[in-house]
Design a protein around this motif. Structure first.
Motif, PDB file in Angstrom:
ATOM      1  N   LYS A 174       0.830  -1.207   0.000  1.00 22.84           N
ATOM      2  CA  LYS A 174       0.000   0.000   0.000  1.00 22.84           C
ATOM      3  C   LYS A 174       0.867   1.262   0.000  1.00 22.84           C
ATOM      4  O   LYS A 174       0.544   2.254  -0.682  1.00 22.84           O
ATOM      5  N   ALA A 175       1.941   1.263   0.771  1.00 22.55           N
ATOM      6  CA  ALA A 175       2.812   2.435   0.832  1.00 22.55           C
ATOM      7  C   ALA A 175       3.474   2.697  -0.514  1.00 22.55           C
ATOM      8  O   ALA A 175       3.582   3.848  -0.961  1.00 22.55           O
ATOM      9  N   GLU A 176       3.927   1.611  -1.173  1.00 22.26           N
ATOM     10  CA  GLU A 176       4.531   1.784  -2.500  1.00 22.26           C
ATOM     11  C   GLU A 176       3.516   2.340  -3.497  1.00 22.26           C
ATOM     12  O   GLU A 176       3.841   3.220  -4.315  1.00 22.26           O
ATOM     13  N   LEU A 177       2.292   1.824  -3.430  1.00 23.31           N
ATOM     14  CA  LEU A 177       1.253   2.305  -4.344  1.00 23.31           C
ATOM     15  C   LEU A 177       0.920   3.776  -4.070  1.00 23.31           C
ATOM     16  O   LEU A 177       0.787   4.578  -5.012  1.00 23.31           O
ATOM     17  N   ALA A 178       0.798   4.122  -2.786  1.00 22.56           N
ATOM     18  CA  ALA A 178       0.499   5.516  -2.443  1.00 22.56           C
ATOM     19  C   ALA A 178       1.600   6.442  -2.900  1.00 22.56           C
ATOM     20  O   ALA A 178       1.342   7.554  -3.384  1.00 22.56           O
ATOM     21  N   GLU A 214      -3.398   3.564   7.438  1.00 27.55           N
ATOM     22  CA  GLU A 214      -3.691   3.821   8.843  1.00 27.55           C
ATOM     23  C   GLU A 214      -4.587   2.731   9.424  1.00 27.55           C
ATOM     24  O   GLU A 214      -4.358   2.232  10.533  1.00 27.55           O
ATOM     25  N   ARG A 215      -5.616   2.357   8.656  1.00 23.30           N
ATOM     26  CA  ARG A 215      -6.528   1.323   9.139  1.00 23.30           C
ATOM     27  C   ARG A 215      -5.819  -0.013   9.289  1.00 23.30           C
ATOM     28  O   ARG A 215      -6.005  -0.725  10.285  1.00 23.30           O
ATOM     29  N   LEU A 216      -4.985  -0.364   8.302  1.00 24.22           N
ATOM     30  CA  LEU A 216      -4.252  -1.623   8.376  1.00 24.22           C
ATOM     31  C   LEU A 216      -3.298  -1.646   9.562  1.00 24.22           C
ATOM     32  O   LEU A 216      -3.126  -2.676  10.220  1.00 24.22           O
TER      33      LEU A 216
END
Length: 374
Positions: free
Chosen positions: A213-217, A236-238
């Motif tokens: 997710k961080a890479e995608l963001a 944040e939710r994860l």
């Protein structure tokens, strides 16, 4: 290793140490006769020799009693034959000095010698020593004309027999104590292994999804800021979910939801750009397999996202099996590791088995099959 070293971390109770030696010391009152007799002849060398021999005999006897009990309590082992031989030789020599110095009252040391032999030697050897020593007492008493002491051999045998019964009970209690401590240590080690396995599985999956997710963001920041914000919200939710899972694992509540794991798997695969094919219902899975199947999906999807370079992943669930299959690169994929080791342990405890294959022409398959229904 020293004689008082322990196989584990437990320490002998100090109170038992104190009262154990005091209990043995109480019986030393019967050596008061040789001390009094020696004191009555304190103006002679033999009087002081009798006093010193009696005190030395008492000290060696109490020290031996303490060391033997401490050894059994701390290491659950018996005294060595060499130690027993030197101790009995020392006590016998001191008893001989007592008899020569103060006369027949020195025979009061005889029961203590028999008790020491039964305490330190194996049962047969201790019995033989006691019988030989009792016969020797009888011979000495008869040859010296000490008629009042001719029956002391019976007291020697009685003291040895009573001590043998008590020592057998103590040995059995110590053995039971060490077995219980070993079971407790084993339970602690198993719980530590369970905690490590659960934390590995929980964090391995969660951190993998968070990384994707961080890479995608990061890639979306310059392309689609709204989509990037959405991915950051998911991060944040994860993170909060991962923290809650860790807390649950630490608290010992290891149950996870099969439908929730399928939903998480779907989200993780889509975040990694992998087409997902997942079941719509899990109602056919029996209750005792639901947690195991959920862990299988978590481990399988984590491996797909991390290692497969796949474009498609299929999760299949039925009443007695679950399978995670991808079309990625099978070569180089490991069939070992902490996650799969933990999964095999869970499967074995549930009566299932883990099957890992590489479907042709490419891909990787992780399946858990319930053996009771096959």
């Amino acid at each position: 290793m020293s004689e008082t070293s322990h196989r584990g971390d437990s320490v002998a109770p100090p109170r038992w140490n104190r009262f154990g030696i005091l209990f043995a010391a109480v019986w030393m009152v019967f050596l008061g006769g040789p001390l009094i007799e020696g004191w009555n002849h304190r103006d002679e060398l033999r009087g002081w020799a009798g006093i010193l021999a009696t005190l030395g005999f008492s000290t060696l006897y109490l020290h031996t009693f303490y060391r033997v009990q401490q050894r059994r309590r701390m290491t659950s082992t018996e005294p060595t034959l060499l130690w027993a031989a030197f101790t009995l030789a020392g006590l016998t020599a001191l008893a001989g000095v007592m008899i020569i110095s103060v006369g027949p009252t020195g025979l009061a040391a005889a029961p203590y010698l028999a008790v020491t032999a039964v305490t330190m030697l194996p049962t047969v050897a201790g019995g033989v020593f006691t019988l030989i020593f009792a016969a020797s007492v009888e011979i000495v008493s008869a040859s010296a004309g000490w008629g009042n002491y001719s029956g002391l051999s019976l007291g020697v045998c009685a003291a040895a027999f009573a001590t043998w019964g008590v020592m057998s009970l103590i040995r059995r209690n110590f053995t039971m104590l060490h077995e219980r401590e070993e079971q407790e240590r084993r339970a602690v080690m198993e719980e530590r292994a369970r905690m490590a396995r659960d934390l590995h599985d929980i964090l391995g999956h969660s951190l993998t999804v968070i990384t994707v997710k961080a890479e995608l963001a990061n890639r979306l920041l310059d392309i689609d800021i709204n989509r990037a914000r959405s991915e950051l919200d998911d991060l944040e939710r994860l993170s909060r979910d991962a923290l809650a899972d860790v807390r649950s694992a630490v608290d010992g509540f290891r149950t996870i939801s099969l439908p929730m794991e399928i939903a998480r798997a779907r989200e993780a695969l889509r975040a990694a750009g992998i087409e997902d094919r997942t079941p719509n219902s899990t109602e056919m899975v029996p209750g005792h397999l639901r947690e195991l199947f959920a862990w299988t999906i978590r481990e399988g999807v984590t491996n797909v996202v991390r290692h497969s370079a796949a474009t498609q992943c299929t999760i299949t669930v039925d009443a007695n099996s679950v399978e995670v299959t991808d079309n990625g690169v099978a070569s180089g994929r490991t069939t070992t590791g902490n996650g799969l080791t933990g999964l095999r342990e869970r499967a074995a405890s549930a009566g299932a088995r883990v099957i890992i294959t590489s479907p042709s022409p490419q891909g990787f398959s992780l399946q858990v099959l319930d053996q009771e229904t096959t």
